[in-house]
Motif scaffolding. Sequence first.
Motif, PDB file in Angstrom:
ATOM      1  N   GLU A 260       0.836  -1.200   0.000  1.00 10.13           N
ATOM      2  CA  GLU A 260       0.000   0.000   0.000  1.00 10.13           C
ATOM      3  C   GLU A 260       0.881   1.264   0.000  1.00 10.13           C
ATOM      4  OE1 GLU A 260      -2.682   0.091   3.316  1.00 10.13           O
ATOM      5  OE2 GLU A 260      -3.472  -1.911   2.900  1.00 10.13           O
ATOM      6  N   PRO A 261       0.297   2.403  -0.402  1.00  9.58           N
ATOM      7  CA  PRO A 261       1.022   3.678  -0.281  1.00  9.58           C
ATOM      8  C   PRO A 261       1.492   3.949   1.151  1.00  9.58           C
ATOM      9  CG  PRO A 261      -0.899   3.972  -1.671  1.00  9.58           C
ATOM     10  CD  PRO A 261      -0.987   2.572  -1.118  1.00  9.58           C
ATOM     11  N   ALA A 262       0.787   3.417   2.144  1.00 12.70           N
ATOM     12  CA  ALA A 262       1.227   3.572   3.540  1.00 12.70           C
ATOM     13  C   ALA A 262       2.643   3.046   3.709  1.00 12.70           C
ATOM     14  CB  ALA A 262       0.277   2.817   4.477  1.00 12.70           C
ATOM     15  N   CYS A 263       2.970   2.011   2.981  1.00  8.77           N
ATOM     16  CA  CYS A 263       4.305   1.406   3.014  1.00  8.77           C
ATOM     17  C   CYS A 263       5.212   2.081   1.993  1.00  8.77           C
ATOM     18  CB  CYS A 263       4.155  -0.094   2.722  1.00  8.77           C
ATOM     19  SG  CYS A 263       5.684  -1.007   2.654  1.00  8.77           S
ATOM     20  N   GLY A 264       4.639   2.443   0.844  1.00 12.73           N
ATOM     21  CA  GLY A 264       5.393   3.162  -0.180  1.00 12.73           C
ATOM     22  C   GLY A 264       6.015   4.433   0.375  1.00 12.73           C
ATOM     23  N   ALA A 265       5.350   5.052   1.352  1.00  9.64           N
ATOM     24  CA  ALA A 265       5.872   6.288   1.948  1.00  9.64           C
ATOM     25  C   ALA A 265       7.278   6.061   2.498  1.00  9.64           C
ATOM     26  CB  ALA A 265       4.925   6.768   3.053  1.00  9.64           C
ATOM     27  N   SER A 266       7.494   4.958   3.196  1.00  6.56           N
ATOM     28  CA  SER A 266       8.829   4.653   3.732  1.00  6.56           C
ATOM     29  C   SER A 266       9.813   4.318   2.617  1.00  6.56           C
ATOM     30  CB  SER A 266       8.749   3.463   4.705  1.00  6.56           C
ATOM     31  OG  SER A 266       8.276   3.883   5.957  1.00  6.56           O
ATOM     32  N   LEU A 267       9.360   3.534   1.647  1.00  6.43           N
ATOM     33  CA  LEU A 267      10.238   3.155   0.536  1.00  6.43           C
ATOM     34  C   LEU A 267      10.664   4.372  -0.278  1.00  6.43           C
ATOM     35  CD1 LEU A 267       8.184   0.022  -0.609  1.00  6.43           C
ATOM     36  CD2 LEU A 267      10.363  -0.003   0.629  1.00  6.43           C
ATOM     37  N   ALA A 268       9.777   5.377  -0.342  1.00  9.66           N
ATOM     38  CA  ALA A 268      10.055   6.581  -1.131  1.00  9.66           C
ATOM     39  C   ALA A 268      11.328   7.270  -0.650  1.00  9.66           C
ATOM     40  CB  ALA A 268       8.873   7.544  -1.061  1.00  9.66           C
ATOM     41  N   LEU A 269      11.597   7.198   0.632  1.00 13.67           N
ATOM     42  CA  LEU A 269      12.792   7.848   1.176  1.00 13.67           C
ATOM     43  C   LEU A 269      14.053   7.296   0.502  1.00 13.67           C
ATOM     44  CD1 LEU A 269      11.629   9.706   3.248  1.00 13.67           C
ATOM     45  CD2 LEU A 269      12.790   8.440   5.035  1.00 13.67           C
ATOM     46  N   ALA A 270      14.102   5.992   0.324  1.00  8.94           N
ATOM     47  CA  ALA A 270      15.267   5.377  -0.308  1.00  8.94           C
ATOM     48  C   ALA A 270      15.260   5.612  -1.817  1.00  8.94           C
ATOM     49  CB  ALA A 270      15.305   3.887  -0.005  1.00  8.94           C
ATOM     50  N   ILE A 285      14.644  -0.697   6.389  1.00 11.68           N
ATOM     51  CA  ILE A 285      13.284  -0.208   6.126  1.00 11.68           C
ATOM     52  C   ILE A 285      12.296  -1.299   6.528  1.00 11.68           C
ATOM     53  CG2 ILE A 285      11.637   0.637   4.404  1.00 11.68           C
ATOM     54  CD1 ILE A 285      13.927   1.671   2.756  1.00 11.68           C
ATOM     55  N   VAL A 286      11.325  -0.933   7.345  1.00 13.20           N
ATOM     56  CA  VAL A 286      10.248  -1.860   7.704  1.00 13.20           C
ATOM     57  C   VAL A 286       9.241  -1.856   6.556  1.00 13.20           C
ATOM     58  CG1 VAL A 286       8.397  -2.376   9.328  1.00 13.20           C
ATOM     59  CG2 VAL A 286      10.579  -1.432  10.169  1.00 13.20           C
ATOM     60  N   VAL A 287       9.203  -2.951   5.818  1.00 16.14           N
ATOM     61  CA  VAL A 287       8.255  -3.057   4.702  1.00 16.14           C
ATOM     62  C   VAL A 287       6.938  -3.554   5.295  1.00 16.14           C
ATOM     63  CG1 VAL A 287       7.850  -4.028   2.405  1.00 16.14           C
ATOM     64  CG2 VAL A 287      10.180  -3.497   3.137  1.00 16.14           C
ATOM     65  N   CYS A 288       6.179  -2.577   5.800  1.00 11.58           N
ATOM     66  CA  CYS A 288       4.987  -2.898   6.612  1.00 11.58           C
ATOM     67  C   CYS A 288       3.884  -3.569   5.800  1.00 11.58           C
ATOM     68  CB  CYS A 288       4.489  -1.650   7.328  1.00 11.58           C
ATOM     69  SG  CYS A 288       4.338  -0.194   6.270  1.00 11.58           S
ATOM     70  N   GLY A 289       3.885  -3.358   4.473  1.00 12.16           N
ATOM     71  CA  GLY A 289       2.985  -4.112   3.600  1.00 12.16           C
ATOM     72  C   GLY A 289       1.640  -3.453   3.391  1.00 12.16           C
ATOM     73  N   GLY A 290       0.576  -4.194   3.684  1.00 13.47           N
ATOM     74  CA  GLY A 290      -0.781  -3.707   3.474  1.00 13.47           C
ATOM     75  C   GLY A 290      -1.461  -4.464   2.357  1.00 13.47           C
ATOM     76  N   ALA A 291      -2.670  -4.970   2.636  1.00 13.02           N
ATOM     77  CA  ALA A 291      -3.338  -5.866   1.686  1.00 13.02           C
ATOM     78  C   ALA A 291      -4.501  -5.217   0.951  1.00 13.02           C
ATOM     79  CB  ALA A 291      -3.844  -7.107   2.435  1.00 13.02           C
ATOM     80  N   THR A 292      -4.803  -3.965   1.261  1.00 14.03           N
ATOM     81  CA  THR A 292      -6.086  -3.433   0.782  1.00 14.03           C
ATOM     82  C   THR A 292      -6.016  -2.719  -0.575  1.00 14.03           C
ATOM     83  OG1 THR A 292      -5.916  -1.280   1.866  1.00 14.03           O
ATOM     84  CG2 THR A 292      -6.769  -3.092   3.200  1.00 14.03           C
ATOM     85  N   ALA A 293      -4.836  -2.520  -1.138  1.00  8.08           N
ATOM     86  CA  ALA A 293      -4.761  -1.850  -2.439  1.00  8.08           C
ATOM     87  C   ALA A 293      -4.480  -2.863  -3.545  1.00  8.08           C
ATOM     88  CB  ALA A 293      -3.683  -0.775  -2.423  1.00  8.08           C
ATOM     89  N   THR A 294      -5.290  -2.842  -4.586  1.00 10.32           N
ATOM     90  CA  THR A 294      -5.032  -3.702  -5.737  1.00 10.32           C
ATOM     91  C   THR A 294      -4.067  -2.982  -6.678  1.00 10.32           C
ATOM     92  OG1 THR A 294      -6.862  -2.729  -6.948  1.00 10.32           O
ATOM     93  CG2 THR A 294      -7.344  -4.705  -5.633  1.00 10.32           C
ATOM     94  N   VAL A 295      -3.520  -3.739  -7.629  1.00  7.53           N
ATOM     95  CA  VAL A 295      -2.597  -3.125  -8.585  1.00  7.53           C
ATOM     96  C   VAL A 295      -3.343  -2.094  -9.445  1.00  7.53           C
ATOM     97  CG1 VAL A 295      -2.763  -4.883 -10.405  1.00  7.53           C
ATOM     98  CG2 VAL A 295      -0.614  -3.640 -10.069  1.00  7.53           C
ATOM     99  N   ASP A 296      -4.613  -2.360  -9.756  1.00  5.19           N
ATOM    100  CA  ASP A 296      -5.413  -1.388 -10.524  1.00  5.19           C
ATOM    101  C   ASP A 296      -5.574  -0.079  -9.753  1.00  5.19           C
ATOM    102  OD1 ASP A 296      -5.717  -3.067 -12.636  1.00  5.19           O
ATOM    103  OD2 ASP A 296      -7.734  -3.745 -12.095  1.00  5.19           O
TER     104      ASP A 296
END
Length: 306
Positions: A260-270, A285-296
């Motif tokens: 999810e973008p919630a996790c993308g926020a941390s990845l964005a720093l790198a 980096i804690v890749v916290c994940g998140g299951a609620t966003a589809t690729v679409d």
Amino acid sequence: MKLHIDTPLVESRALSLHSGRSVWLKLDALQPPGSFKIRGVGHACTEYARRGARRFVSSSGGNAGLAVAYAGRKLGLPVTVVVPQTTSNRAKELLQLENAEIIVHGASWQEANALAVSLVGATDAFLHPFDDPLLWQGHASLIDEVAQSGLKPDAVVLSVGGGGLLSGVAEGLHRNGWNNVPIIAVETHGAASFHAAVHAGHAVQLEAINSVATSLGAKKVCDQAVHWSKTRLIDSVLVSDRSAVAACERFLDDHRLLVEPACGASLALAYEGAVQLEPFKTVLIVVCGGATATVDQIRQWSRELA
Ligand SMILES: *Cc1c(COP(=O)(O)O)cnc(C)c1O
């Protein structure tokens, strides 16, 4: 009973090259219910069951609710999740797959939560998404695993919603003697409740959440997160929704994992080689994940934010 898995800890070549330092990923996106939340929720549910709980009640239509539903199924106890009308069909579908009873109620989380709390009987346990010492104890296992692996990072990057993950990671660093390892706490601009609390010196209530990183959308962080901000080094950093979503797309290509973008926020720093990482040779980096966003959904946000 342990309901989470020990997740892989891998050095990311792509993120290391982008940020110019060694970047390690704790892949909690691989937890069975899709996020780190099962660490704390699993620990809390197990403890509440041991104390006699016969049912779990949650008011989260996101990853916390999914973790409660998963924990209930594994422990053989029924789960009721009250979600607001705004909850996505995807989230409801995932809750159904875990056999949770879903009650749709109210225009916002406040109303759904009020009903959930009113349903909690003497033999039920209510699971808060981020404000419970049992959750923090459970989340701390993430750092125990890193310590056991032999890697000592120079800094830990994580995302902040209500501050449960932050509080758990700070507790994990503390119990492993790593109080000198700074935490870089990332939020999106439209969900910056921790940032506001750090600047005010106490938890403050945001008027609204305005971010696609819905899992970071707690209007107010828990007091424990504010406490840690005063007693250890925590750098509060904000990124744009656009950066968070772009990081999700790049991470999918680089590591074949949808987050999810919630996790993308941390990845964005790198990915963006943020200055906040500059002092550190080795970053976790804690890749916290998140299951609620589809690729679409990720692609649609990406188009809308471009
Ligand atoms: C819940 C959640 C967060 C934020 O965790 P808090 O404990 O609320 O700070 C971050 N990312 C994902 C994917 C989440 O589900």
